[in-house]
Write a protein that holds these residues in place. Structure first.
Motif, PDB file in Angstrom:
ATOM      1  N   HIS A 151       0.834  -1.204   0.000  1.00  0.00           N
ATOM      2  CA  HIS A 151       0.000   0.000   0.000  1.00  0.00           C
ATOM      3  C   HIS A 151       0.868   1.254   0.000  1.00  0.00           C
ATOM      4  N   ASP A 152       1.915   1.279   0.829  1.00  0.00           N
ATOM      5  CA  ASP A 152       2.800   2.437   0.890  1.00  0.00           C
ATOM      6  C   ASP A 152       3.530   2.645  -0.429  1.00  0.00           C
ATOM      7  N   ALA A 153       3.898   1.539  -1.085  1.00  0.00           N
ATOM      8  CA  ALA A 153       4.621   1.643  -2.346  1.00  0.00           C
ATOM      9  C   ALA A 153       3.749   2.237  -3.451  1.00  0.00           C
ATOM     10  N   LYS A 154       2.426   2.054  -3.343  1.00  0.00           N
ATOM     11  CA  LYS A 154       1.508   2.560  -4.365  1.00  0.00           C
ATOM     12  C   LYS A 154       1.043   3.988  -4.089  1.00  0.00           C
ATOM     13  N   ARG A 155       1.501   4.573  -2.995  1.00  0.00           N
ATOM     14  CA  ARG A 155       1.082   5.928  -2.659  1.00  0.00           C
ATOM     15  C   ARG A 155       1.416   6.869  -3.808  1.00  0.00           C
ATOM     16  N   LYS A 156       0.415   7.569  -4.309  1.00  0.00           N
ATOM     17  CA  LYS A 156       0.588   8.372  -5.511  1.00  0.00           C
ATOM     18  C   LYS A 156       1.451   9.599  -5.275  1.00  0.00           C
ATOM     19  N   LEU A 157       1.326  10.216  -4.108  1.00  0.00           N
ATOM     20  CA  LEU A 157       2.051  11.446  -3.824  1.00  0.00           C
ATOM     21  C   LEU A 157       2.860  11.310  -2.545  1.00  0.00           C
ATOM     22  N   PRO A 158       4.063  11.910  -2.498  1.00  0.00           N
ATOM     23  CA  PRO A 158       4.777  11.987  -1.219  1.00  0.00           C
ATOM     24  C   PRO A 158       3.937  12.770  -0.216  1.00  0.00           C
ATOM     25  N   LEU A 159       4.211  12.566   1.074  1.00  0.00           N
ATOM     26  CA  LEU A 159       3.434  13.241   2.113  1.00  0.00           C
ATOM     27  C   LEU A 159       3.455  14.756   1.936  1.00  0.00           C
ATOM     28  N   ALA A 160       4.611  15.317   1.591  1.00  0.00           N
ATOM     29  CA  ALA A 160       4.718  16.767   1.443  1.00  0.00           C
ATOM     30  C   ALA A 160       3.798  17.279   0.336  1.00  0.00           C
ATOM     31  N   GLU A 161       3.702  16.536  -0.774  1.00  0.00           N
ATOM     32  CA  GLU A 161       2.826  16.962  -1.868  1.00  0.00           C
ATOM     33  C   GLU A 161       1.358  16.829  -1.474  1.00  0.00           C
ATOM     34  N   GLN A 162       1.035  15.821  -0.682  1.00  0.00           N
ATOM     35  CA  GLN A 162      -0.343  15.688  -0.205  1.00  0.00           C
ATOM     36  C   GLN A 162      -0.741  16.890   0.644  1.00  0.00           C
ATOM     37  N   ILE A 163       0.197  17.358   1.463  1.00  0.00           N
ATOM     38  CA  ILE A 163      -0.108  18.506   2.317  1.00  0.00           C
ATOM     39  C   ILE A 163      -0.253  19.775   1.494  1.00  0.00           C
ATOM     40  N   ARG A 164       0.539  19.948   0.465  1.00  0.00           N
ATOM     41  CA  ARG A 164       0.389  21.120  -0.409  1.00  0.00           C
ATOM     42  C   ARG A 164      -0.997  21.120  -1.042  1.00  0.00           C
ATOM     43  N   ALA A 165      -1.473  19.924  -1.422  1.00  0.00           N
ATOM     44  CA  ALA A 165      -2.824  19.827  -1.979  1.00  0.00           C
ATOM     45  C   ALA A 165      -3.866  20.126  -0.900  1.00  0.00           C
ATOM     46  N   ASN A 166      -3.666  19.604   0.308  1.00  0.00           N
ATOM     47  CA  ASN A 166      -4.595  19.888   1.403  1.00  0.00           C
ATOM     48  C   ASN A 166      -4.671  21.374   1.703  1.00  0.00           C
ATOM     49  N   ALA A 167      -3.525  22.050   1.610  1.00  0.00           N
ATOM     50  CA  ALA A 167      -3.496  23.486   1.886  1.00  0.00           C
ATOM     51  C   ALA A 167      -4.409  24.252   0.943  1.00  0.00           C
ATOM     52  N   LEU A 168      -4.573  23.752  -0.281  1.00  0.00           N
ATOM     53  CA  LEU A 168      -5.382  24.455  -1.277  1.00  0.00           C
ATOM     54  C   LEU A 168      -6.838  23.998  -1.282  1.00  0.00           C
ATOM     55  N   TYR A 169      -7.072  22.730  -0.977  1.00  0.00           N
ATOM     56  CA  TYR A 169      -8.407  22.180  -1.202  1.00  0.00           C
ATOM     57  C   TYR A 169      -9.164  21.829   0.076  1.00  0.00           C
ATOM     58  N   THR A 170      -8.612  22.147   1.242  1.00  0.00           N
ATOM     59  CA  THR A 170      -9.337  21.922   2.492  1.00  0.00           C
ATOM     60  C   THR A 170      -9.332  23.212   3.304  1.00  0.00           C
ATOM     61  N   GLU A 171     -10.188  23.246   4.328  1.00  0.00           N
ATOM     62  CA  GLU A 171     -10.147  24.378   5.252  1.00  0.00           C
ATOM     63  C   GLU A 171      -8.877  24.254   6.094  1.00  0.00           C
ATOM     64  N   LEU A 172      -8.165  25.355   6.262  1.00  0.00           N
ATOM     65  CA  LEU A 172      -6.856  25.324   6.915  1.00  0.00           C
ATOM     66  C   LEU A 172      -6.774  26.375   8.010  1.00  0.00           C
ATOM     67  N   GLU A 173      -6.247  25.949   9.160  1.00  0.00           N
ATOM     68  CA  GLU A 173      -5.945  26.914  10.219  1.00  0.00           C
ATOM     69  C   GLU A 173      -4.673  26.475  10.925  1.00  0.00           C
ATOM     70  N   THR A 174      -3.959  27.439  11.511  1.00  0.00           N
ATOM     71  CA  THR A 174      -2.737  27.139  12.241  1.00  0.00           C
ATOM     72  C   THR A 174      -2.817  27.744  13.635  1.00  0.00           C
ATOM     73  N   GLU A 175      -2.006  27.181  14.524  1.00  0.00           N
ATOM     74  CA  GLU A 175      -1.956  27.679  15.898  1.00  0.00           C
ATOM     75  C   GLU A 175      -0.515  27.606  16.378  1.00  0.00           C
ATOM     76  N   THR A 176      -0.020  28.688  16.946  1.00  0.00           N
ATOM     77  CA  THR A 176       1.323  28.719  17.510  1.00  0.00           C
ATOM     78  C   THR A 176       1.229  28.596  19.016  1.00  0.00           C
ATOM     79  N   ALA A 177       1.942  27.639  19.566  1.00  0.00           N
ATOM     80  CA  ALA A 177       1.882  27.390  21.009  1.00  0.00           C
ATOM     81  C   ALA A 177       2.729  28.415  21.756  1.00  0.00           C
ATOM     82  N   ALA A 178       2.806  28.243  23.087  1.00  0.00           N
ATOM     83  CA  ALA A 178       3.642  29.127  23.904  1.00  0.00           C
ATOM     84  C   ALA A 178       5.082  29.080  23.416  1.00  0.00           C
ATOM     85  N   ASP A 179       5.498  27.895  22.958  1.00  0.00           N
ATOM     86  CA  ASP A 179       6.807  27.756  22.327  1.00  0.00           C
ATOM     87  C   ASP A 179       6.666  28.188  20.867  1.00  0.00           C
ATOM     88  N   PRO A 180       7.255  29.305  20.457  1.00  0.00           N
ATOM     89  CA  PRO A 180       7.052  29.803  19.092  1.00  0.00           C
ATOM     90  C   PRO A 180       7.599  28.878  18.005  1.00  0.00           C
TER      91      PRO A 180
END
Length: 303
Positions: free
Chosen positions: A144-173
């Motif tokens: 299953h891992d070998a058939k993964r179409k996109l590397p994890l980093a590319e999946q996240i770039r797609a998520n950044a564009l096509y999903t709702e996105l929010e970030t939070e910075t903790a007490a540790d910047p």
């Protein structure tokens, strides 16, 4: 398969002061070039909309850049490591504790060893059956891992564009939490996948993922047979070797489900990884380095 009609990064609020000001500027520029207001108003809105969409796209990609760097690191090979995994499974109120060892120094049929279940050492027959079952599951996951179409980093770039996105910075910047919410998806004849929230916690100083979590935000129905009322899972990562990507140190998964109209079942699985140890890969144990053949001096009488 049904999907949301408009990607989040393409949604432009045309009522904001910034948007109206940009349109007014575009319109004034066109009028100064001799065009009429009626002629340029719509084209100005189209140009400004494209500009806002491009700016939002770039903003989102820049926002997740630390996460994509961390996931690129996480995807790097670590070599062969043996480890012990303790699995605590609670199903409908009954708990079982299994302790097993994974060792890639061994051949495939001995990759997994059941150390004990609820404190009891397995028999030879139980061990053999356990190894066969674990090997099949491991091979399936590897395929299953070998058939993964996109590397994890590319999946996240797609998520950044096509999903709702929010970030939070903790007490540790240096620690950023990223949350992606994917909309529900319907597959005809298959079922419904609910809205999901996927969360990553990243240490930007070391470009390391600390935690990854997925939560279903509603029930899921598959083939009309299985209803998943609730589901969530999480993996925590830790540094075993500073020169390598982080390793999983703890995993949890919880689900509540039913089949057809049967009773609801509840299951919680907790995995703890320990005793990591670097080993030589099994396939490397028998490698020979070819070289020039030469006679070996033998002195009679020497011992």
């Amino acid at each position: 398969m049904s999907r949301p009609s408009t990607s989040p990064y393409r949604r432009v609020d045309q009522t904001t002061p910034a948007y109206r000001e940009a349109v007014a500027h575009e319109t004034a520029t066109a009028i100064a070039q001799g065009k009429s207001a009626a002629e340029v108003e719509k084209s100005a809105e189209r140009r400004v909309t494209r500009q806002f969409v491009a700016a939002e796209k770039q903003r989102r990609l820049d926002l997740v850049a630390p996460l994509t760097a961390a996931l690129t690191t996480l995807d790097q090979p670590r070599g062969c490591w043996a480890y012990t995994m303790t699995i605590r499974t609670t199903r409908d109120g009954r708990t079982t504790v299994t302790v097993e060892r994974f060792d890639p120094y061994q051949p495939e049929e001995k990759l997994w060893t059941l150390l004990n279940r609820d404190g009891t050492t397995p028999t030879e027959a139980t061990q053999a059956d356990y190894r066969r079952t674990k090997l099949r599951a491991w091979q399936k996951q590897q395929a299953h891992d070998a058939k993964r179409k996109l590397p994890l980093a590319e999946q996240i770039r797609a998520n950044a564009l096509y999903t709702e996105l929010e970030t939070e910075t903790a007490a540790d910047p240096g620690v950023i939490t990223y949350r992606f919410v994917r909309e529900a998806v319907h597959w005809t004849f298959i079922g419904d996948l609910p809205r999901q929230r996927e969360t990553y916690v990243v240490d930007t100083a070391t470009a390391a993922v600390r935690r990854h979590e997925t939560v279903y935000l509603g029930p899921s129905k598959i083939l009309g047979r299985l209803t998943i009322e609730a589901f969530d899972q999480a993996t925590d990562y830790g540094m075993i070797d500073p020169a390598l990507p982080p390793f999983p140190v703890k995993g949890t998964a919880h689900s509540r489900y039913r089949t057809f109209a049967g009773p609801i079942h509840e299951e919680t699985v907790e995995k703890t990884y320990s005793d990591y140890r670097r080993v030589k890969c099994y396939d490397d144990r028998f490698q020979a380095i070819p070289g020039e053949l030469r006679p070996i001096d033998i002195v009679p009488g020497d011992e």
